[in-house]
Structures are given as structure tokens and as C-alpha cells.
Design a protein around this motif. Structure first.
Motif, PDB file in Angstrom:
ATOM      1  N   VAL A 179      -2.126  12.910  -2.228  1.00  0.00           N
ATOM      2  CA  VAL A 179      -1.949  11.821  -1.015  1.00  0.00           C
ATOM      3  C   VAL A 179      -3.069  10.875  -1.342  1.00  0.00           C
ATOM      4  CG1 VAL A 179      -2.492  11.466   1.490  1.00  0.00           C
ATOM      5  CG2 VAL A 179      -1.343  13.321   0.642  1.00  0.00           C
ATOM      6  N   MET A 180      -4.382  11.130  -1.839  1.00  0.00           N
ATOM      7  CA  MET A 180      -5.493  10.152  -2.309  1.00  0.00           C
ATOM      8  C   MET A 180      -5.257   9.554  -3.406  1.00  0.00           C
ATOM      9  SD  MET A 180      -7.840  10.798  -0.110  1.00  0.00           S
ATOM     10  CE  MET A 180      -8.846   9.619  -0.669  1.00  0.00           C
ATOM     11  N   LEU A 181      -4.324   9.858  -4.354  1.00  0.00           N
ATOM     12  CA  LEU A 181      -3.926   9.112  -5.398  1.00  0.00           C
ATOM     13  C   LEU A 181      -2.995   8.245  -4.992  1.00  0.00           C
ATOM     14  CD1 LEU A 181      -3.919   8.797  -8.588  1.00  0.00           C
ATOM     15  CD2 LEU A 181      -2.232  10.399  -8.690  1.00  0.00           C
ATOM     16  N   LEU A 182      -2.119   8.781  -4.117  1.00  0.00           N
ATOM     17  CA  LEU A 182      -1.088   7.557  -3.734  1.00  0.00           C
ATOM     18  C   LEU A 182      -1.848   6.670  -2.934  1.00  0.00           C
ATOM     19  CD1 LEU A 182       1.935   6.806  -3.256  1.00  0.00           C
ATOM     20  CD2 LEU A 182       1.943   8.209  -1.317  1.00  0.00           C
ATOM     21  N   LEU A 183      -2.802   6.740  -1.982  1.00  0.00           N
ATOM     22  CA  LEU A 183      -3.507   5.738  -1.387  1.00  0.00           C
ATOM     23  C   LEU A 183      -4.190   4.711  -2.236  1.00  0.00           C
ATOM     24  CD1 LEU A 183      -4.700   7.940   1.500  1.00  0.00           C
ATOM     25  CD2 LEU A 183      -3.157   6.212   1.593  1.00  0.00           C
ATOM     26  N   LEU A 184      -4.816   5.307  -3.375  1.00  0.00           N
ATOM     27  CA  LEU A 184      -5.587   4.588  -4.371  1.00  0.00           C
ATOM     28  C   LEU A 184      -4.843   3.482  -5.023  1.00  0.00           C
ATOM     29  CD1 LEU A 184      -8.444   4.025  -5.773  1.00  0.00           C
ATOM     30  CD2 LEU A 184      -7.809   5.749  -7.433  1.00  0.00           C
ATOM     31  N   MET A 185      -3.461   3.976  -5.467  1.00  0.00           N
ATOM     32  CA  MET A 185      -2.495   2.923  -5.818  1.00  0.00           C
ATOM     33  C   MET A 185      -2.120   2.106  -5.023  1.00  0.00           C
ATOM     34  SD  MET A 185      -0.317   6.109  -8.152  1.00  0.00           S
ATOM     35  CE  MET A 185       0.868   4.734  -8.719  1.00  0.00           C
TER      36      MET A 185
END
Length: 256
Positions: free
Chosen positions: A37-43
Motif C-alpha cells: 500500500v505504501m509503495l502504491l501511494l508513493l507512486m
């Protein structure tokens, strides 16, 4: 005895042993889900930031392009001879900005030609009555009746300051109307270099008058010199009371 019985069904599963628990797949752990989820938000944030930056740059470029086109249109309108006095004043300010930009881009002024032509300050003007003309050996110049381009006139109206370095043709003409036995009828162009602050005489000339006749004599001089930025030039005489200010001039012509 041989068992000849055959069946198409699978054998029943082996029952689990006591105390055995099946290992859960690694992909189902809460930590992996959180990191995903954090990687998706960062992208998403990175993509949104680049999109916002692109829009701002596009707006700046469009604004600069619009401003440049407006300036070019105003310059084109300046060529119209039917413009009023206020519009011509605005055109003059626009040309000064254009010259400043060109000087920054080229490292110097693109203009080659007359940089200054000065006319002596008349004694009938109020500035002359409040000035130190008679207390100084330097000639004072009338800014309103003179031509100034790419040079500055000092507040005392005696010195010209070079704004851009280059090779200049310098000339001066001083007319004397009175004879003097104490002072020679001499004029000279002197220079003050910005770094050394030393006064140097560049040119000088003389003329003579008959003490028994009322006439005029003119001392003229000219020369070519390489001048530096912020270098100052001024014209001096032995006694300013001997000068006929109606026939005095001082100027610069930029060669390159």
C-alpha cells in the motif's frame, strides 16, 4: 493372494499428525500488505508531483511567450509616427530594457556609434548659478541639451562614466574669449581609472589670443582610446572664467 481390485478414485488423505500446523503463505502477511500500500501511494504521489510541475512549467513558458510577443508588438507600435508623447516615453523605456537584455546576452552593448555629445552648461540657467562652476577647473555640461547613450553623467555634471568597455573616439572643443597673462589658454581631457583611482591626462591642446584685440580662439583635440567600465572622463581648463560656454563641446564615439 494377489489383490486384483482396481478403482478410479484417489486414496483418502493421510490424517495430520498431532501438533502439526500448516505454514501460512508469505504473501498474506500484514507487513507485505502494508509495504504494498505504501509503495502504491508513493507512486501516485510521484506521478502527481511530476504532473503538477509540468503544468507549472507550461504556464510559465506560456506567460513568457505571451510577454515576449506583447513586447514585440509594442516595439512595432513604436515605429508609428502618430504616437503621442506619453507613448513615445514608454517606447524609450522599453528600448532601454531591450538594450540592457542585449548587453547581458552579448557581454556588451550591441550599439556602435555616438555614445555622448555634451554641450556646456549656460551661465543663464539656474543650475549654473547654484553650481560650483567658477570654483572648479572642470567644465560642466547641460544634460538636457546633450546626447547621452551608454554613458552616465555625474551628479556634479562634470564627469562622464563609461558603462561598457570598448574602443572610443574622444573629442573636445573649448573656446576662450579672454586673454590671461597668469593662465595659459589650455584645455585637457583627463581620466580616472576605476581600479587605481589615479588621474591621467589623455589629451591636451592650446590656443592664443591677442591681448589688444577682442576675439576668440578655439582649442580642439581628438584621439582614440580603449576605455574600461566605470572609467571617468572630464575636461579641465586653467580658469573657467576665460571660457566662452556657448562654443564648448565634449563627446565620445564608440568604435567597437
Amino acid at each position: 493372494m494377489i489383490n486384483t481390485f482396481h478403482s478410479s478414485y484417489n486414496p483418502p488423505p493421510v490424517p495430520p499428525r498431532a501438533g502439526y500446523s500448516k505454514r501460512q503463505p508469505a504473501g498474506n502477511s500484514p507487513l507485505v500488505k502494508f509495504l504494498s500500500v505504501m509503495l502504491l501511494l508513493l507512486m501516485i504521489l510521484t506521478f502527481g508531483g511530476f504532473l503538477c510541475l509540468f503544468q507549472k512549467l507550461n504556464m510559465l513558458l506560456q506567460g513568457s511567450y505571451y510577454e515576449d510577443m506583447t513586447s514585440l508588438q509594442r516595439l512595432q507600435d513604436c515605429a508609428d509616427s502618430s504616437m503621442g508623447e506619453d507613448s513615445m516615453t514608454e517606447c524609450g523605456k522599453l528600448m532601454e530594457k531591450y538594450k540592457t537584455v542585449m548587453a547581458k546576452l552579448t557581454g556588451g552593448p550591441h550599439f556602435i556609434g555616438p555614445a555622448a555629445h555634451m554641450t556646456a552648461l549656460s551661465e543663464h540657467k539656474g543650475e549654473y548659478k547654484n553650481s560650483d562652476f567658477l570654483k572648479s577647473n572642470s567644465l560642466l555640461w547641460d544634460k538636457e541639451q546633450s546626447l547621452l547613450q551608454d554613458v552616465r553623467l555625474s551628479t556634479k555634471r562634470d564627469k562622464l562614466t563609461i558603462r561598457y568597455p570598448g574602443i572610443y573616439f574622444i573629442y573636445s572643443q573649448v573656446t576662450f574669449s579672454k586673454h590671461s597673462t597668469s593662465f595659459g589658454l589650455k584645455q585637457s581631457i583627463r581620466s580616472i581609472e576605476p581600479k587605481k583611482q589615479e588621474v591621467k591626462e589623455l589629451l591636451k591642446s592650446f590656443c592664443s589670443l591677442d591681448p589688444n584685440a577682442s576675439n576668440l580662439c578655439t582649442a580642439s583635440l581628438a584621439g582614440v582610446f580603449r576605455l574600461e567600465k566605470d572609467q571617468q572622463l572630464y575636461v579641465t581648463v586653467a580658469n573657467t572664467s576665460l571660457v566662452n560656454r556657448d562654443s564648448c563641446s565634449f563627446g565620445l564615439f564608440k568604435l567597437r
